[in-house]
Scaffold this motif. Structure first.
Motif, PDB file in Angstrom:
ATOM      1  N   TRP A 152      -4.479   9.304  -1.947  1.00 44.79           N
ATOM      2  CA  TRP A 152      -5.028   8.268  -1.077  1.00 44.79           C
ATOM      3  C   TRP A 152      -3.930   7.753  -0.142  1.00 44.79           C
ATOM      4  CZ3 TRP A 152     -10.077   6.216  -1.306  1.00 44.79           C
ATOM      5  CH2 TRP A 152     -10.852   6.630  -2.399  1.00 44.79           C
ATOM      6  N   ALA A 153      -4.321   7.403   1.060  1.00 42.12           N
ATOM      7  CA  ALA A 153      -3.406   6.701   1.972  1.00 42.12           C
ATOM      8  C   ALA A 153      -3.784   5.233   1.979  1.00 42.12           C
ATOM      9  CB  ALA A 153      -3.515   7.268   3.380  1.00 42.12           C
ATOM     10  N   LEU A 154      -2.781   4.377   1.889  1.00 40.21           N
ATOM     11  CA  LEU A 154      -2.996   2.925   1.942  1.00 40.21           C
ATOM     12  C   LEU A 154      -2.254   2.399   3.168  1.00 40.21           C
ATOM     13  CD1 LEU A 154      -2.150   2.083  -1.798  1.00 40.21           C
ATOM     14  CD2 LEU A 154      -4.395   2.607  -0.832  1.00 40.21           C
ATOM     15  N   ILE A 155      -2.963   1.746   4.069  1.00 38.74           N
ATOM     16  CA  ILE A 155      -2.339   1.195   5.281  1.00 38.74           C
ATOM     17  C   ILE A 155      -2.765  -0.267   5.355  1.00 38.74           C
ATOM     18  CG2 ILE A 155      -2.161   1.418   7.792  1.00 38.74           C
ATOM     19  CD1 ILE A 155      -3.228   4.344   7.371  1.00 38.74           C
ATOM     20  N   GLY A 156      -1.834  -1.165   5.018  1.00 36.97           N
ATOM     21  CA  GLY A 156      -2.241  -2.557   4.850  1.00 36.97           C
ATOM     22  C   GLY A 156      -1.422  -3.545   5.652  1.00 36.97           C
ATOM     23  N   THR A 157      -1.958  -4.751   5.766  1.00 42.20           N
ATOM     24  CA  THR A 157      -1.250  -5.811   6.497  1.00 42.20           C
ATOM     25  C   THR A 157      -0.301  -6.572   5.587  1.00 42.20           C
ATOM     26  OG1 THR A 157      -2.998  -7.416   6.031  1.00 42.20           O
ATOM     27  CG2 THR A 157      -3.188  -6.161   8.086  1.00 42.20           C
ATOM     28  N   SER A 158      -0.381  -6.319   4.259  1.00 44.50           N
ATOM     29  CA  SER A 158       0.456  -7.086   3.331  1.00 44.50           C
ATOM     30  C   SER A 158       0.980  -6.180   2.224  1.00 44.50           C
ATOM     31  CB  SER A 158      -0.363  -8.238   2.730  1.00 44.50           C
ATOM     32  OG  SER A 158       0.143  -8.590   1.474  1.00 44.50           O
ATOM     33  N   VAL A 159       2.264  -6.194   2.021  1.00 45.22           N
ATOM     34  CA  VAL A 159       2.855  -5.347   0.980  1.00 45.22           C
ATOM     35  C   VAL A 159       2.382  -5.797  -0.401  1.00 45.22           C
ATOM     36  CG1 VAL A 159       4.982  -6.719   0.771  1.00 45.22           C
ATOM     37  CG2 VAL A 159       5.006  -4.299   0.160  1.00 45.22           C
ATOM     38  N   GLU A 160       2.130  -7.085  -0.531  1.00 44.93           N
ATOM     39  CA  GLU A 160       1.635  -7.617  -1.811  1.00 44.93           C
ATOM     40  C   GLU A 160       0.318  -6.926  -2.185  1.00 44.93           C
ATOM     41  OE1 GLU A 160       1.437 -12.022  -1.885  1.00 44.93           O
ATOM     42  OE2 GLU A 160      -0.611 -11.763  -2.578  1.00 44.93           O
ATOM     43  N   GLN A 161      -0.573  -6.784  -1.201  1.00 42.59           N
ATOM     44  CA  GLN A 161      -1.866  -6.140  -1.464  1.00 42.59           C
ATOM     45  C   GLN A 161      -1.691  -4.634  -1.704  1.00 42.59           C
ATOM     46  OE1 GLN A 161      -4.466  -5.576   1.864  1.00 42.59           O
ATOM     47  NE2 GLN A 161      -6.329  -5.619   0.626  1.00 42.59           N
ATOM     48  N   VAL A 162      -0.830  -3.992  -0.898  1.00 42.26           N
ATOM     49  CA  VAL A 162      -0.641  -2.544  -1.069  1.00 42.26           C
ATOM     50  C   VAL A 162      -0.081  -2.261  -2.465  1.00 42.26           C
ATOM     51  CG1 VAL A 162       0.697  -0.561  -0.264  1.00 42.26           C
ATOM     52  CG2 VAL A 162      -0.450  -2.046   1.391  1.00 42.26           C
ATOM     53  N   ASN A 163       0.855  -3.087  -2.922  1.00 44.38           N
ATOM     54  CA  ASN A 163       1.374  -2.900  -4.290  1.00 44.38           C
ATOM     55  C   ASN A 163       0.248  -3.022  -5.322  1.00 44.38           C
ATOM     56  OD1 ASN A 163       3.985  -2.475  -3.474  1.00 44.38           O
ATOM     57  ND2 ASN A 163       4.657  -4.585  -3.783  1.00 44.38           N
ATOM     58  N   ARG A 164      -0.614  -4.001  -5.114  1.00 43.03           N
ATOM     59  CA  ARG A 164      -1.712  -4.183  -6.068  1.00 43.03           C
ATOM     60  C   ARG A 164      -2.651  -2.970  -6.054  1.00 43.03           C
ATOM     61  NH1 ARG A 164      -1.967  -9.978  -4.753  1.00 43.03           N
ATOM     62  NH2 ARG A 164      -3.463  -9.477  -3.138  1.00 43.03           N
ATOM     63  N   LEU A 165      -2.859  -2.413  -4.850  1.00 39.86           N
ATOM     64  CA  LEU A 165      -3.748  -1.253  -4.759  1.00 39.86           C
ATOM     65  C   LEU A 165      -3.119  -0.018  -5.399  1.00 39.86           C
ATOM     66  CD1 LEU A 165      -5.207  -1.835  -1.194  1.00 39.86           C
ATOM     67  CD2 LEU A 165      -6.521  -1.699  -3.315  1.00 39.86           C
ATOM     68  N   VAL A 166      -1.791   0.089  -5.297  1.00 41.93           N
ATOM     69  CA  VAL A 166      -1.102   1.184  -5.997  1.00 41.93           C
ATOM     70  C   VAL A 166      -1.364   1.053  -7.498  1.00 41.93           C
ATOM     71  CG1 VAL A 166       1.170   2.100  -6.629  1.00 41.93           C
ATOM     72  CG2 VAL A 166       0.686   1.515  -4.240  1.00 41.93           C
ATOM     73  N   SER A 167      -1.230  -0.172  -7.996  1.00 41.29           N
ATOM     74  CA  SER A 167      -1.491  -0.407  -9.427  1.00 41.29           C
ATOM     75  C   SER A 167      -2.941  -0.077  -9.768  1.00 41.29           C
ATOM     76  CB  SER A 167      -1.212  -1.869  -9.787  1.00 41.29           C
ATOM     77  OG  SER A 167       0.120  -2.202  -9.480  1.00 41.29           O
ATOM     78  N   ALA A 168      -3.859  -0.443  -8.869  1.00 41.99           N
ATOM     79  CA  ALA A 168      -5.278  -0.196  -9.130  1.00 41.99           C
ATOM     80  C   ALA A 168      -5.556   1.300  -9.198  1.00 41.99           C
ATOM     81  CB  ALA A 168      -6.124  -0.844  -8.037  1.00 41.99           C
ATOM     82  N   LEU A 169      -4.891   2.072  -8.316  1.00 41.06           N
ATOM     83  CA  LEU A 169      -5.103   3.522  -8.340  1.00 41.06           C
ATOM     84  C   LEU A 169      -4.546   4.126  -9.631  1.00 41.06           C
ATOM     85  CD1 LEU A 169      -4.467   4.333  -4.599  1.00 41.06           C
ATOM     86  CD2 LEU A 169      -6.520   4.930  -5.886  1.00 41.06           C
ATOM     87  N   HIS A 170      -3.485   3.528 -10.119  1.00 45.39           N
ATOM     88  CA  HIS A 170      -2.940   4.014 -11.395  1.00 45.39           C
ATOM     89  C   HIS A 170      -3.832   3.624 -12.565  1.00 45.39           C
ATOM     90  CE1 HIS A 170       1.415   4.466  -9.713  1.00 45.39           C
ATOM     91  NE2 HIS A 170       0.662   5.530  -9.508  1.00 45.39           N
ATOM     92  N   SER A 171      -4.365   2.425 -12.508  1.00 42.84           N
ATOM     93  CA  SER A 171      -5.153   1.945 -13.654  1.00 42.84           C
ATOM     94  C   SER A 171      -6.622   2.339 -13.552  1.00 42.84           C
ATOM     95  CB  SER A 171      -5.045   0.418 -13.764  1.00 42.84           C
ATOM     96  OG  SER A 171      -5.685  -0.174 -12.651  1.00 42.84           O
ATOM     97  N   GLY A 172      -7.023   2.800 -12.396  1.00 44.61           N
ATOM     98  CA  GLY A 172      -8.422   3.224 -12.234  1.00 44.61           C
ATOM     99  C   GLY A 172      -9.373   2.096 -11.907  1.00 44.61           C
ATOM    100  N   GLU A 173      -8.829   0.947 -11.574  1.00 46.61           N
ATOM    101  CA  GLU A 173      -9.716  -0.162 -11.209  1.00 46.61           C
ATOM    102  C   GLU A 173     -10.345   0.135  -9.843  1.00 46.61           C
ATOM    103  OE1 GLU A 173      -9.558  -5.044 -10.973  1.00 46.61           O
ATOM    104  OE2 GLU A 173      -7.728  -3.888 -11.329  1.00 46.61           O
ATOM    105  N   SER A 174     -11.658   0.198  -9.802  1.00 44.91           N
ATOM    106  CA  SER A 174     -12.281   0.642  -8.554  1.00 44.91           C
ATOM    107  C   SER A 174     -13.673   0.053  -8.391  1.00 44.91           C
ATOM    108  CB  SER A 174     -12.380   2.173  -8.539  1.00 44.91           C
ATOM    109  OG  SER A 174     -13.228   2.591  -9.592  1.00 44.91           O
ATOM    110  N   ALA A 175     -14.176   0.196  -7.173  1.00 42.01           N
ATOM    111  CA  ALA A 175     -15.568  -0.170  -6.880  1.00 42.01           C
ATOM    112  C   ALA A 175     -16.240   1.078  -6.349  1.00 42.01           C
ATOM    113  CB  ALA A 175     -15.610  -1.287  -5.844  1.00 42.01           C
ATOM    114  N   GLU A 176     -17.468   1.284  -6.739  1.00 50.79           N
ATOM    115  CA  GLU A 176     -18.166   2.497  -6.344  1.00 50.79           C
ATOM    116  C   GLU A 176     -18.778   2.340  -4.964  1.00 50.79           C
ATOM    117  OE1 GLU A 176     -19.037   6.385  -6.983  1.00 50.79           O
ATOM    118  OE2 GLU A 176     -17.969   5.090  -8.380  1.00 50.79           O
TER     119      GLU A 176
END
Lengths: 574, 436
Positions: free
Chosen positions: A469-493
């Motif tokens: 996945w590519a993540l292009i965000g306005t906030s590094v705080e959010q991008v870090n959280r999304l990296v964690s989400a991709l690792h943990s599998g937290e997602s919305a369908e």
């Protein structure tokens, strides 16, 4: 006077309750509706709607907006005239089954109907035929004793009814109350009743279904829906000028045909299902790409306020932009293409950038916490991150890194010209993933000396490539959280060709972060004192809090383009 | 300037004596309110009549005894200050003008904003402009020398007139030239060599990260000669040299006179004003108090002699009727009418006077009147005029025009029973309403 007061009352409430009928069912009130209707609404039980959570919230909203004043005035007039309790009138007239039809208005010496005017016929089946007869008699008696009342009694095949000027007619037959804005419609409905068009009373609906409706897209064409038509065309036109609108809504043309839907509610859950005319088989793959092989899930974080998921073929969209977007937009698009080529180090935007994205992309909106921020601005903007699957992550990673570096260089040059603090590029490891980020240097505008931090401190742009996945965000705080989400599998369908989910509870928290700014803005816009503005904002937040979750999806099906909207109302009563 | 002219000028600046020089009723009070407070309500007029001209001149130019409510308004607006956007900053300043219980300080700040005209168009950062205006609000009633010193060190002004490019070996004379031509002396009262030498004195007066910074390495501490002063002069010395010039008091005092009294003072009057300003140590508040309490202030020549700027027109009408317009919308309309706060058209500021009026802006002023009328429609009539208003056509004529509306128009408005917003729109569109 009464007719004038009652017309908006009946129309407004009926439309609010969303109702007209599916024709052809036994005992269905739609049997009384003359042919040629543009729209029909069926409400199995007005009482069920009235007493549902949605009805309760709508009534609260109407009262908050002060829109109930006109209704109360109409009911008050009835009360004075007939001496009966207004609440009893509501229950009597709107408590049972309701049917509403919308019709075109014919014109003299012109075969096409008047596009600026529609006619309405409402049929209500009351639960109490005797009560209705008594009420109607009381109303007629009161009118006859009032010298100012502008009405007359009329008959159609011996059936009496009341006419209020040219635009309102009212009749009662058995347990039915009929109201029309056109005398011709009312008499035709009476004709159908006399001819036995109505069979036995239908049941009170399916239990969860509050209303069903069907209308011709002709209703959204010239005339009285002009105010709705303009944004509809803007949103749904095939050749939209704005690229973002085009990406979202281009290609979704409203075909000719009927639109049908149902509104259902159970407790705090409300569901609206609408079937739009189907899109053609040869619809562009930019907006209707083939079904993806894998999951449509997109990552989300514990701070996610909203997610917009799209299934698009961006490569096709950009390659064919000349045919998808109007001529007037082409110079701007050509310039954008050149600029992107510059930022992406000479690569082809259509092939090497857009063409690299998979069909699943999403915009994730998060609340910002500013936990590790150098400065915390007074106004907290949400963070936005574009999330997309990549066809070839390995090839795209350096492309994205170079583009980010170039883009930040351009931004920094512009900031230097304005003598504002630059962004400092950096790469950090988050859960083993390299996140390229740009932070504003603290200093000017970062607060201190009695000044708040500048609004710019809401931005710390960041990019990363993780798990394809590519993540292009306005906030590094959010991008870090999304990296964690991709690792943990937290997602919305993601669903269909487009879907969105809004966590209203979190949105409310984000708004409360900015309560002071909202109060100030209300003061500026409305000329209010601080206390008045605070009350205004609190009311707004309370109203928003009456919702808990909103989600919607647009799905392409063989027979129609299906829209489903789900609302979960909040637990508190507004 | 003849002796007779000078004597007449001195006399015209004497304090106005009610009963001797003329009446002091509601018309005079309305005049004072327009010139010191943008405008005011009927109740404020009555208070002024009771005070008399001398005390009223002091009262309207002094802070109120209690401004805790106003302080709460400013505190509540603070969260938006950091947004650094022009439109919001303009709205906040307009709200200050609308809400300040003593709007004289905002009116004077507006004057200085036009005098030391600095625009966000070049400065880029709205925040710097807001800070400059805050500084002008803070210091604007003080001694002119102090005001100019603050302006010379103001980051927005330094960016605006290329202060950072003014370096020891490459002096940039932009600021020095405007200081003499537009801020302190006026054309013809200095030589080109004074500008070049003054530029050297201001070398090193730089802006860094939005703050003033004296860059010692870039300051030229060599000998210079400016307006007769010689030595290792710095910027402060140049300002002092300018203040010593008789032209300074005449130039700046004359500009204050044109803003607060009337646009056509003669040379004799300018000489007297300049001398008095200089003798007071260029005490701005003292000069303004003298002007607005003087005989010339209440003369026929001064009444309705100034074409109102868009800001003065809008804020004046709103204050007269206690309206609470949408400040964001108002800011946009004023920009359309040619007065964008924080963005004057050039270093010369707004031309003012008749240049405010042309075919396009007249239509814009009618639309502005319509916008204010819409706002008036949502307020009870009692709030607009007070309880003893009489018919609203009469009350509007009295409040906005001192009774100057044509009788035929008043008859038409009454006869046709036009509603209050319509009457307000018509009256605000009259030529008389464009004059202060």
């Amino acid at each position: 006077v009464i007719a004038m007061q009652l017309t908006p009352f009946v129309l407004g409430l009926t439309v609010l309750l969303s109702g007209v009928a599916r024709p052809g069912e036994d005992g269905d009130l739609s049997a009384l509706l003359p042919d040629g209707r543009l729209a029909e609404v069926h409400v199995p039980s007005g009482k069920a709607v009235w007493e549902s959570e949605m009805g309760l919230r709508l009534r609260g909203l109407i009262e908050d907006m002060g829109a109930d004043r006109e209704l109360r005035e109409g009911l008050g007039a009835l009360h004075v005239l007939t001496g009966s309790d207004p609440a009893a009138w509501i229950e009597l007239v709107l408590g049972g089954e309701l049917e509403l039809g919308v019709y075109p208005t014919p014109r003299k010496n012109n075969p096409t109907p008047n596009p600026a005017k529609r006619q309405v016929l409402v049929v209500a089946r009351t639960a109490d035929a005797d009560g209705l007869a008594l009420a109607m008699n009381a109303l007629q008696a009161a009118l006859e004793t009032n010298p100012d009342a502008e009405f007359k009694t009329a008959r159609h095949r011996k059936l009496p009814y009341l006419r209020f000027g040219k635009n309102a007619s009212l009749a009662r037959v058995d347990d039915l109350l009929l109201f029309a804005t056109d005398d011709r419609l009312l008499t035709e409905a009476l004709e159908r009743w006399l001819d036995g068009g109505l069979l036995a009373a239908a049941g009170s609906g399916t239990g969860t279904e509050l209303a069903s409706f069907e209308f011709d897209t002709e209703l959204l064409r010239p005339g009285d829906f002009a105010s709705l038509r303009a944004p509809t065309r803007k949103l749904l036109g095939r050749r939209l000028a704005n690229p973002l609108s085009n990406l979202l809504f281009g290609g979704l043309t409203l075909g000719k045909g009927r639109v049908a839907g149902t509104l259902a509610g159970v407790g705090r859950e409300i569901a609206l299902d609408v079937c739009l005319p189907p899109v053609p088989d040869d619809a562009p793959r930019a907006w209707f790409p083939p079904e993806p092989a894998g999951s449509m899930a997109v990552p989300v974080t514990p701070e996610t306020l909203a997610v917009l998921s799209l299934r698009r073929d961006l490569g096709d969209w950009w390659r064919n932009r000349e045919s998808y977007m109007p001529d007037g937009a082409q110079p701007g698009l050509a310039k954008a293409d050149q600029n992107m080529a510059l930022i992406f180090a000479g690569q082809s935007p259509a092939e090497d950038v857009f063409g690299q994205t998979g069909q699943v992309l999403a915009l994730v909106v998060d609340r910002q916490r500013f936990e590790d921020a150098a400065a915390v601005p007074d106004v907290h903007l949400p963070a936005f991150c574009l999330v997309t699957r990549l066809r070839d992550p390995e090839a795209f990673t350096p492309t994205l890194a170079v583009a980010f570096q170039t883009l930040m260089g351009v931004i920094n040059t512009d900031r230097a010209r304005n003598r504002t603090a630059p962004f400092l590029l950096d790469t950090t490891l988050h859960e083993g993933i390299g996140v390229r980020a740009a932070h504003l240097l603290s200093g000017a505008g970062s607060g201190g000396k009695g000044e708040p931090a500048a609004i710019d401190f809401n931005f710390s742009p960041a990019v990363a490539v993780v798990e394809g996945w590519a993540l292009i965000g306005t906030s590094v705080e959010q991008v870090n959280r999304l990296v964690s989400a991709l690792h943990s599998g937290e997602s919305a369908e993601g669903r269909g060709v487009m879907s969105f989910d809004i966590d209203v509870t979190r949105v409310l928290s984000a708004l409360e972060d900015n309560r002071g700014a909202l109060v100030a803005q209300s003061m500026l816009d409305n000329g209010l004192d601080p206390d008045e503005a605070a009350t205004d904002v609190d009311n707004l937040l309370e109203w928003i809090g009456s919702l808990q979750h909103v989600s919607a999806a647009l799905t392409r099906q063989a027979e129609c383009l299906h829209v489903d909207l789900d609302l979960l109302l909040g637990e508190s009563t507004p | 300037v003849t002796a007779r002219g000078q004597i007449a000028a001195e006399a015209s600046l004497d304090a106005y004596r009610p009963g001797v020089d003329g009446p002091f009723g509601e018309a005079e009070a309305a005049h004072l309110l327009r010139r010191t407070s943008f405008g005011g309500t009927l109740a404020e007029r009555r208070q002024i009549v009771e005070l008399g001209p001398a005390r009223a001149a002091i009262d309207r130019t002094s802070p109120p005894e209690n401004e805790s409510d106003y302080a709460r308004v400013l505190e509540a607006l603070a969260p938006l200050a950091s947004t650094d956007t022009l439109e919001i900053s303009q709205s906040i300043w307009l709200t200050r003008m609308l809400r300040d219980p003593r709007p004289f300080r905002e009116l004077l700040t507006l004057f200085w904003h036009g005098h030391f005209a600095t625009s966000v168009s070049k400065v880029g950062r709205t925040r710097l402009l807001v800070r400059q205006v805050d500084m002008l609000r803070e210091s604007g009633q003080g001694r002119f020398g102090d005001i100019v010193t603050s302006v010379s060190r103001d980051p927005a002004m330094i960016v605006w007139l290329d202060g950072n490019a003014n370096r020891r070996h490459h002096p940039n004379e932009n600021y020095a030239r405007e200081l003499m031509e537009l801020f302190m002396l006026g054309v013809g009262n200095y030589a080109e060599s004074d500008v070049l030498e003054a530029a050297r004195a201001f070398t090193g007066w730089h802006e860094h990260n939005g703050r003033y910074r004296f860059n010692t390495h870039e300051h030229d501490d060599g000998a210079k000669s400016v307006l007769g002063r010689t030595g290792s002069l710095g910027g402060e010395d140049v300002i002092a040299a300018c203040l010593e010039q008789p032209a300074c008091g005449r130039f700046v005092g004359g500009k204050l006179f044109r803003f607060f009294v009337h646009p056509d003072p003669d040379n004799a009057l300018l000489e007297v004003i300049g001398r008095r300003y200089r003798e007071s140590g260029h005490d701005t508040l003292a000069l303004i108090r003298m002007l607005v309490g003087s005989r010339v202030f209440y003369s026929a020549q001064a009444r309705r002699s100034i074409v109102m700027s868009p800001v003065m027109l809008a804020i004046g009408a709103a204050r007269c009727l206690s309206l609470r317009p949408d400040a964001t919308e108002l800011a946009n309309r004023l920009t359309g009418l040619g007065q964008s706060l924080y963005a004057p058209p050039s270093v010369k500021g707004w031309d003012g006077g008749r240049s405010w009026l042309n075919a396009a802006t007249l239509i814009g002023r009618v639309n502005l009147a319509a916008e204010l009328a819409r706002r008036a429609a949502s307020q009870p009539v009692e709030e607009l005029f007070g309880p003893d208003r009489g018919h609203y056509v009469t009350a509007l004529n009295h409040t906005l025009l001192d009774g100057a509306a044509p009788a035929t128009l008043l008859d038409t408005l009454r006869r046709d029973e036009l509603d209050l917003p319509t009457c307000l729109r018509v009256m605000l569109s009259l030529p008389e309403a464009q004059l202060a």
